[in-house]
Design a protein around this motif. Structure first.
Motif, PDB file in Angstrom:
ATOM      1  N   VAL A 165       0.752  -1.120  -0.080  1.00  0.00           N
ATOM      2  CA  VAL A 165       0.036  -0.004   0.067  1.00  0.00           C
ATOM      3  C   VAL A 165       0.707   1.364  -0.047  1.00  0.00           C
ATOM      4  O   VAL A 165       0.457   2.251  -0.449  1.00  0.00           O
ATOM      5  N   GLN A 166       1.920   1.261   0.602  1.00  0.00           N
ATOM      6  CA  GLN A 166       3.082   2.447   0.763  1.00  0.00           C
ATOM      7  C   GLN A 166       3.295   2.911  -0.663  1.00  0.00           C
ATOM      8  O   GLN A 166       3.907   3.940  -0.868  1.00  0.00           O
ATOM      9  N   ASN A 167       3.435   1.780  -1.853  1.00  0.00           N
ATOM     10  CA  ASN A 167       4.031   1.939  -2.843  1.00  0.00           C
ATOM     11  C   ASN A 167       3.193   2.296  -4.132  1.00  0.00           C
ATOM     12  O   ASN A 167       3.647   2.240  -5.236  1.00  0.00           O
ATOM     13  N   ILE A 168       1.889   2.285  -3.832  1.00  0.00           N
ATOM     14  CA  ILE A 168       1.058   2.577  -4.611  1.00  0.00           C
ATOM     15  C   ILE A 168       1.176   3.967  -5.508  1.00  0.00           C
ATOM     16  O   ILE A 168       1.115   4.904  -4.712  1.00  0.00           O
ATOM     17  N   ASN A 169       1.491   3.981  -6.657  1.00  0.00           N
ATOM     18  CA  ASN A 169       1.706   5.149  -7.274  1.00  0.00           C
ATOM     19  C   ASN A 169       0.600   5.681  -8.263  1.00  0.00           C
ATOM     20  O   ASN A 169       0.278   4.802  -8.980  1.00  0.00           O
ATOM     21  N   ILE A 170      -0.118   6.561  -7.784  1.00  0.00           N
ATOM     22  CA  ILE A 170      -1.229   7.189  -8.542  1.00  0.00           C
ATOM     23  C   ILE A 170      -0.704   8.568  -8.962  1.00  0.00           C
ATOM     24  O   ILE A 170      -0.407   9.683  -8.308  1.00  0.00           O
ATOM     25  N   LYS A 171      -0.890   8.821 -10.225  1.00  0.00           N
ATOM     26  CA  LYS A 171      -0.595  10.033 -11.013  1.00  0.00           C
ATOM     27  C   LYS A 171       0.765  10.408 -10.755  1.00  0.00           C
ATOM     28  O   LYS A 171       0.925  11.658 -10.268  1.00  0.00           O
ATOM     29  N   GLY A 172       1.657   9.494 -10.607  1.00  0.00           N
ATOM     30  CA  GLY A 172       2.945   9.958 -10.242  1.00  0.00           C
ATOM     31  C   GLY A 172       3.357  10.127  -8.761  1.00  0.00           C
ATOM     32  O   GLY A 172       4.560  10.811  -8.484  1.00  0.00           O
ATOM     33  N   ARG A 173       2.464   9.833  -7.935  1.00  0.00           N
ATOM     34  CA  ARG A 173       2.807  10.318  -6.646  1.00  0.00           C
ATOM     35  C   ARG A 173       2.320   8.917  -5.735  1.00  0.00           C
ATOM     36  O   ARG A 173       1.349   8.454  -5.851  1.00  0.00           O
ATOM     37  N   ASN A 174       2.843   9.108  -4.580  1.00  0.00           N
ATOM     38  CA  ASN A 174       2.366   7.936  -3.288  1.00  0.00           C
ATOM     39  C   ASN A 174       1.588   8.724  -2.553  1.00  0.00           C
ATOM     40  O   ASN A 174       1.843   9.446  -1.209  1.00  0.00           O
ATOM     41  N   PHE A 175       0.231   8.919  -2.738  1.00  0.00           N
ATOM     42  CA  PHE A 175      -0.794   9.688  -1.786  1.00  0.00           C
ATOM     43  C   PHE A 175      -0.875   8.606  -0.502  1.00  0.00           C
ATOM     44  O   PHE A 175      -0.772   7.370  -0.649  1.00  0.00           O
ATOM     45  N   LYS A 176      -1.070   9.364   0.598  1.00  0.00           N
ATOM     46  CA  LYS A 176      -1.540   8.515   1.733  1.00  0.00           C
ATOM     47  C   LYS A 176      -2.739   7.827   1.457  1.00  0.00           C
ATOM     48  O   LYS A 176      -3.722   8.048   0.915  1.00  0.00           O
ATOM     49  N   ILE A 177      -2.799   6.364   1.775  1.00  0.00           N
ATOM     50  CA  ILE A 177      -3.823   5.380   1.778  1.00  0.00           C
ATOM     51  C   ILE A 177      -4.176   4.626   2.975  1.00  0.00           C
ATOM     52  O   ILE A 177      -3.222   4.468   3.682  1.00  0.00           O
ATOM     53  N   SER A 178      -5.305   4.637   3.446  1.00  0.00           N
ATOM     54  CA  SER A 178      -5.600   4.132   4.585  1.00  0.00           C
ATOM     55  C   SER A 178      -7.134   3.243   4.448  1.00  0.00           C
ATOM     56  O   SER A 178      -7.858   3.523   3.553  1.00  0.00           O
TER      57      SER A 178
END
Ligand code: AMP
Length: 461
Positions: free
Chosen positions: A446-459
Motif C-alpha cells: 500500500v505504501q508504494n502505490i503510485n497514482i498520477k506519479g505520486r504516493n498519496f497516503k492510503i488508509s
C-alpha cells in the motif's frame, strides 16, 4: 351461514367462552375468508377440500376444527396433520399451540425427518393428543410400531399438492390405512390439479368444496414475523436471523439512536461487519457509512427511521425490523424488493408487542406470516461483506479521476478489473472498494502505490 364472527360458530358450550377469549387475546377479532367459509362445515364434522394459501388463515380453520373435537381427558392421539416440510410442520404446530391455550394440557408432538428418532419415540410413549409431521417420518414410526393411530378422528392434509409433488403419495395412502374409517378429512391445497381431485375422491366422503380469493402476497416482498420469547433476547434473535439468511446486504431498523449504536456494537462484537447510521453522526461520518454500505464493504446497516429517510440505496436484500412500528412498517419494508427484485422483510417482536401485529395486518390488509426462531439453521455468523474500502487522501482538488485509481491498482499491482468495485471521488479524498480476497496483497504494497506519479497516503476505512 354468512358471518365473520367467531362467536356465531357452533362451538361446544363447555369450551366456547374460553376458546373465544383466547382468539380475542390473539387478536383474531373476525374470521378470515377461508375460516368463515369452512368452519361452519368443519365444526359439523364434514370433510372439506379447500383451496387456500399460506396467509389465508387456513391453519386456524383446521386447527379450531380439530381442537373443538378434542377430548383432552382421553390421552390418545386424536388428530393428525400431515405437512410437506419440517418448516411448515413447525409453523402449524406453533399456531395450533397458540389456539389451544384456551384449554389445559393439550399435548402436541411434531414428528419430522431430519431429527433424531429416539426422542420422538420416547415422547410418543408418554402419549399425545395431536401429531403434526411429515409423511416420511410418520411412516417410519408406523413401521416401527411406535405410533398408534387407531383413535384418530381428524386428519388434515396441509399443502397436499406439495406433498404429492414431493412424492409422498404412497406414504400418505399408507398412513391413512392405519386410521379408523370413521374420521373427518380436511384437505388443503394451493392448486386443484387432477391429482388432488383424484386423491380427494379416493379418501374423502362428499367433501365440501371451498375456494377463496387468497390473501397471498403478490408483491415482491416476502415477510416473516418472529416472536422472541425468553430465554432468547432480541439481539440473539437478530444474530440468528443474520446467520441463517446470510444476506449480502441488510438494513436493520430500530427506534432510537442509542439502540442503533448498541445493536451495531453487539453485532461487531460477534464478528459481523455492521455500521450504525443515526441523526448524531456528522455529515462526513454519515457519508462514509453510506458509501461503505453502497460499495458492499459493509453488509449490515443499523438505522433509525429518520436516518434512513434520505437513504438512496437499491438492492437491499433483507430488511429487519428490530422493533415493530406499525405506522412506518410499510415504508421500512419497502426498502427491499425494489425494481422487480425479490425482497425479504423480517420482523422481531416480543409478546407485549403482539397487538402491533394486528395493526400491521390491518394497514397492509394481509395476515402476517409467523415463523419460529428455532427453525432457523445456524450457519455460523453472517457472511462478511464482499469488499473492503480504501481511502486515498486526494480528491477532485488533486485532479483525481476514477480512471487514475483503477489504473494504479490494475497496472502496478496486477489486480484484475473485476476485483475493483465502486470508486467515489470527493474534493480532498477518494474511496475505492476492493474485493476482500485481495486485501492482503494490496496492504503489503500500500505504501508504494503510485497514482498520477505520486504516493498519496492510503488508509483503510
Ligand atoms: P396461515 O394462512 O394459517 O399461515 O395464517 C396466517 C396468519 O394469520 C397466521 O399467523 C395466523 O396467526 C393469522 N390469523 C389466522 N386467522 C386469523 C384471524 N381470524 N384474525 C387475525 N389473524 C389471523
Amino acid at each position: 351461514m354468512n358471518t365473520t364472527q367467531f362467536s356465531d360458530l357452533d362451538f361446544k358450550a363447555d369450551i366456547k367462552n374460553n376458546l373465544l377469549a383466547n382468539l380475542e387475546s390473539l387478536g383474531y377479532h373476525k374470521m378470515t375468508d377461508i375460516q368463515a367459509k369452512s368452519l361452519p362445515y368443519i365444526l359439523k364434522n364434514q370433510d372439506v377440500i379447500a383451496q387456500a394459501k399460506t396467509g389465508s388463515g387456513k391453519t386456524a380453520a383446521f386447527g379450531l376444527g380439530l381442537l373443538s373435537k378434542l377430548k383432552v381427558k382421553e390421552y390418545k392421539i386424536q388428530a393428525l396433520v400431515l405437512c410437506p416440510t419440517r418448516e411448515l410442520a413447525e409453523q402449524v404446530a406453533q399456531e395450533i399451540r397458540r389456539l389451544a391455550r384456551f384449554t389445559h394440557n393439550v399435548k402436541l408432538l411434531t414428528l419430522c425427518g431430519g431429527q433424531a428418532f429416539a426422542p420422538q419415540r420416547d415422547s410418543l410413549a408418554h402419549g399425545a393428543h395431536i401429531i403434526v409431521g411429515t409423511p416420511g417420518r410418520i411412516q417410519d414410526h408406523l413401521n416401527k410400531r411406535t405410533l398408534n393411530l387407531t383413535k384418530i378422528h381428524t386428519l388434515v392434509l396441509d399443502e397436499a399438492d406439495r406433498m404429492l409433488d414431493m412424492g409422498f403419495y404412497d406414504d400418505m395412502m399408507n398412513i391413512i390405512s392405519y386410521i379408523p374409517k370413521q374420521h373427518q378429512t380436511m384437505l388443503f391445497s394451493a392448486t386443484f390439479l387432477d391429482s388432488i381431485v383424484k386423491m380427494s375422491a379416493s379418501i374423502q366422503k362428499k367433501p365440501i368444496n371451498i375456494h377463496v380469493e387468497s390473501l397471498h402476497n403478490d408483491s415482491e416482498i416476502e415477510q416473516r414475523f418472529y416472536e422472541v420469547t425468553p430465554p432468547h433476547l432480541k439481539i440473539d434473535a437478530l444474530k440468528m436471523l443474520l446467520a441463517h439468511y446470510q444476506p449480502e446486504s441488510s438494513l436493520i431498523f430500530c427506534n432510537t439512536k442509542v439502540q442503533c449504536q448498541e445493536i451495531a456494537r453487539q453485532l461487531k462484537g460477534n464478528g459481523t461487519f455492521a455500521l450504525a447510521i443515526h441523526g448524531d453522526l456528522e455529515q462526513k461520518e454519515r457519508n462514509q457509512v453510506l458509501l461503505r454500505f453502497a460499495n458492499k464493504s459493509c453488509s449490515v446497516l443499523v438505522a433509525t427511521d429518520v436516518a434512513a429517510r434520505g437513504l438512496d440505496i437499491d438492492n437491499i436484500q433483507i430488511v429487519i425490523n428490530y422493533d415493530l412500528s406499525p405506522d412506518v412498517h410499510i415504508h421500512r419494508i419497502g426498502r427491499t424488493g425494489r425494481a422487480g427484485k425479490k425482497g425479504t422483510a423480517l420482523s422481531l417482536y416480543t409478546t407485549h408487542e403482539r397487538h402491533k401485529i394486528e395493526l400491521i395486518e390491518k394497514i397492509q390488509n394481509q395476515m402476517c406470516h409467523y415463523d419460529l426462531l428455532d427453525s432457523l439453521e445456524d450457519k455460523g455468523i453472517a457472511t462478511p461483506p464482499l469488499m473492503i474500502t480504501l481511502c486515498i487522501h486526494a480528491g477532485k482538488k488533486n485532479k483525481m479521476r476514477p480512471g487514475d485509481i483503477l489504473g494504479a491498482f490494475t497496472g502496478e499491482l496486477g489486480i484484475i478489473g473485476t476485483q475493483v468495485g465502486k470508486i467515489n471521488i470527493f474534493d480532498f479524498s477518494s474511496y475505492v472498494a476492493l474485493n476482500r480476497k485481495i486485501a492482503n496483497k494490496v496492504f503489503k504494497h500500500v505504501q508504494n502505490i503510485n497514482i498520477k506519479g505520486r504516493n498519496f497516503k492510503i488508509s483503510t476505512l
